[in-house]
Scaffold this motif. Structure first.
Motif, PDB file in Angstrom:
ATOM      1  N   VAL A 149       0.836  -1.203   0.000  1.00  0.00           N
ATOM      2  CA  VAL A 149       0.000   0.000   0.000  1.00  0.00           C
ATOM      3  C   VAL A 149       0.869   1.251   0.000  1.00  0.00           C
ATOM      4  O   VAL A 149       0.591   2.228  -0.732  1.00  0.00           O
ATOM      5  CB  VAL A 149      -0.940  -0.020   1.222  1.00  0.00           C
ATOM      6  CG1 VAL A 149      -1.641   1.323   1.375  1.00  0.00           C
ATOM      7  CG2 VAL A 149      -1.978  -1.127   1.069  1.00  0.00           C
ATOM      8  N   ARG A 152       2.360   1.700  -3.572  1.00  0.00           N
ATOM      9  CA  ARG A 152       1.402   2.197  -4.550  1.00  0.00           C
ATOM     10  C   ARG A 152       1.013   3.646  -4.251  1.00  0.00           C
ATOM     11  O   ARG A 152       0.860   4.454  -5.167  1.00  0.00           O
ATOM     12  CB  ARG A 152       0.164   1.306  -4.536  1.00  0.00           C
ATOM     13  CG  ARG A 152       0.428  -0.105  -5.068  1.00  0.00           C
ATOM     14  CD  ARG A 152      -0.689  -1.044  -4.721  1.00  0.00           C
ATOM     15  NE  ARG A 152      -0.420  -2.397  -5.176  1.00  0.00           N
ATOM     16  CZ  ARG A 152      -1.120  -3.469  -4.815  1.00  0.00           C
ATOM     17  NH1 ARG A 152      -2.139  -3.331  -3.978  1.00  0.00           N
ATOM     18  NH2 ARG A 152      -0.803  -4.662  -5.282  1.00  0.00           N
ATOM     19  N   ARG A 153       0.855   3.975  -2.979  1.00  0.00           N
ATOM     20  CA  ARG A 153       0.507   5.341  -2.625  1.00  0.00           C
ATOM     21  C   ARG A 153       1.630   6.296  -3.013  1.00  0.00           C
ATOM     22  O   ARG A 153       1.381   7.406  -3.513  1.00  0.00           O
ATOM     23  CB  ARG A 153       0.209   5.446  -1.132  1.00  0.00           C
ATOM     24  CG  ARG A 153      -0.276   6.829  -0.708  1.00  0.00           C
ATOM     25  CD  ARG A 153      -0.492   6.918   0.778  1.00  0.00           C
ATOM     26  NE  ARG A 153      -1.545   6.015   1.227  1.00  0.00           N
ATOM     27  CZ  ARG A 153      -1.344   4.963   1.992  1.00  0.00           C
ATOM     28  NH1 ARG A 153      -0.126   4.663   2.408  1.00  0.00           N
ATOM     29  NH2 ARG A 153      -2.351   4.188   2.359  1.00  0.00           N
ATOM     30  N   ASN A 157       1.091   9.272  -5.617  1.00  0.00           N
ATOM     31  CA  ASN A 157       1.263  10.647  -5.148  1.00  0.00           C
ATOM     32  C   ASN A 157       2.425  11.341  -5.863  1.00  0.00           C
ATOM     33  O   ASN A 157       2.325  12.520  -6.235  1.00  0.00           O
ATOM     34  CB  ASN A 157       1.500  10.662  -3.641  1.00  0.00           C
ATOM     35  CG  ASN A 157       0.268  10.226  -2.867  1.00  0.00           C
ATOM     36  OD1 ASN A 157      -0.840  10.269  -3.387  1.00  0.00           O
ATOM     37  ND2 ASN A 157       0.459   9.799  -1.637  1.00  0.00           N
ATOM     38  N   HIS A 215      -3.958  -1.560  -7.538  1.00  0.00           N
ATOM     39  CA  HIS A 215      -4.656  -1.319  -6.274  1.00  0.00           C
ATOM     40  C   HIS A 215      -5.675  -2.410  -5.961  1.00  0.00           C
ATOM     41  O   HIS A 215      -6.120  -2.548  -4.831  1.00  0.00           O
ATOM     42  CB  HIS A 215      -5.345   0.046  -6.311  1.00  0.00           C
ATOM     43  CG  HIS A 215      -5.900   0.467  -4.985  1.00  0.00           C
ATOM     44  ND1 HIS A 215      -5.096   0.742  -3.898  1.00  0.00           N
ATOM     45  CD2 HIS A 215      -7.174   0.631  -4.559  1.00  0.00           C
ATOM     46  CE1 HIS A 215      -5.844   1.063  -2.872  1.00  0.00           C
ATOM     47  NE2 HIS A 215      -7.109   1.014  -3.233  1.00  0.00           N
TER      48      HIS A 215
END
Length: 404
Positions: A149, A152-153, A157, A215
């Motif tokens: 997570v 991927r974030r 971003n 995701h």
């Protein structure tokens, strides 16, 4: 192991019983008969006959004892053989009962992948070695989920935040070029920088799509015509096909439907078609077809060209993986195309297969779950605008680029 241990202990017990059964507790002294006092010599012939009779009875008792030992040994061996067979069955049952939690843990762990790291084993029962193992695996999955997570974030971003300075740089170039009396070198440099900025922007867009596809399963699932997406992608790239004089064999079925995110599936089809156009030889060919079964739809795109190495082809689903120098030039892709395709296919419960054709070129096969077309959009789409666009594609490609 259980049966072997049982068999070994049974043999040891049987040997001990056999040895102990051969020990004689009492023995008759030579020349001593019943009722005689030690040291007293029997008188007459009756004493001799009695002694012979006693010896005969002793021999008979010894033979009976030997026969009894043999029968005991034979019966014990038979019983040991029967119990050894039963111990195999009993050991299998006990092993299955003891290892059943481990099998459940193994099966549950195999079902967990990067797309469903939120699942846990959650094994219930007494606090023993198996429970501790399951809790350890759950802790490992929790750490993996947090890592995925966070990755991927970060990608999403960072890609989003980098768009702002890119837009500022592009606006600054436009202002510098628009000034009166701008030098020719300034204009040429601005054009080169715009080209590089476009490449960076395309790369960031690929990062965003890849992060979204990785995701998990998309929430905006709707019925999507796979054949319609293919025809739209071909129509949008008619000029590129004509510029490279590529022949297109179109066997697309308009009634091939699947369910998922229309935006992601459209990007998947576009990447597959772009890959077939960009990494093809001049004057080559492209064969595109869709297939449909009761439960699956398949998109197959084949291209010609040089013979490729299958081991290197298998690595094309990794980000920034390319095949040779033809994929590294300024006109080549960013190396994210097929990795984005693989992520989108996985997110939609499908399968991607890349095959190096023996005659040369590449075969890309995308298999997705099929669904029935929605009632408002019948399966027959002969009048769909993308069909007419595909016809325009064939005309624009010239005699060598028309569908055969």
């Amino acid at each position: 192991m259980y049966a072997g241990g049982f068999l070994g202990s049974g043999i040891a017990l049987l040997a001990l019983m056999y040895l102990m059964s051969g020990i004689r507790v009492t023995a008759l002294a030579p020349g001593q008969g019943p009722g005689q006092i030690p040291g007293q010599v029997p008188s007459g012939g009756s004493g001799l006959a009695a002694e012979q009779r006693i010896q005969e009875l002793g021999r008979q008792l010894a033979e009976a004892h030997a026969q009894q030992n043999q029968r005991l040994l034979a019966g014990s061996l038979v019983a040991l053989a029967v119990m050894a067979g039963l111990s195999l069955l009993l050991g299998r049952l006990l092993a299955g009962r003891v290892l059943r939690p481990l099998r459940l843990i193994t099966a549950a762990t195999r079902r967990i992948s990067a797309e469903n790291l939120d699942q846990r084993l959650a094994v219930a029962g007494p606090v023993d070695e198996v429970k501790e193992l399951a809790d350890t695996v759950d802790g490992l999955l929790e750490r993996l989920e947090a890592s995925f997570v966070a990755q991927r974030r970060f990608v999403g971003n960072a890609s989003h935040e980098l768009r702002t300075p890119l837009a500022t740089m592009r606006a600054s170039l436009d202002v510098a070029v628009a000034k009166p009396g701008a030098a020719a070198q300034t204009v040429a440099l601005a054009d080169r920088l715009r080209t590089e900025l476009d490449r960076v922007d395309h790369l960031l867009d690929g990062f965003l799509v890849l992060a979204r596809a990785q995701h998990g399963a998309p929430a905006d699932r709707t019925p999507v015509s796979l054949g319609g997406l293919v025809r739209e992608a071909l129509a949008a790239r008619a000029a590129d096909v004509a510029a490279r004089a590529l022949g297109v064999e179109d066997e697309v079925r308009a009634d091939a439907w699947t369910a998922g995110s229309a935006a992601l599936l459209s990007r998947m089809v576009e990447n597959v078609v772009d890959n077939a156009i960009l990494h093809n030889e001049e004057g080559g060919w492209i064969r595109i077809r869709t297939e449909e079964t009761a439960a699956r739809v398949r998109l197959v795109v084949e291209t010609g060209g040089r013979v490729l190495d299958q081991e290197r082809v298998d690595r094309l689903t990794r980000p920034f993986e390319r095949l040779g120098a033809d994929r590294t030039g300024p006109e080549g892709s960013s190396g994210l195309g097929l990795s984005i395709v693989a992520a989108i296919v996985t997110a939609h419960g499908g399968r991607l297969a890349l095959l190096a054709r023996p005659a040369g070129g590449l075969r890309v096969a995308v298999t997705l779950p099929s669904v029935a077309p929605p009632p408002a959009m019948p399966s027959s789409m002969a009048k769909h605008p993308v069909a007419m666009a595909s016809a325009a594609l064939s005309s624009a490609a010239g005699p060598e680029g028309r569908s055969r």
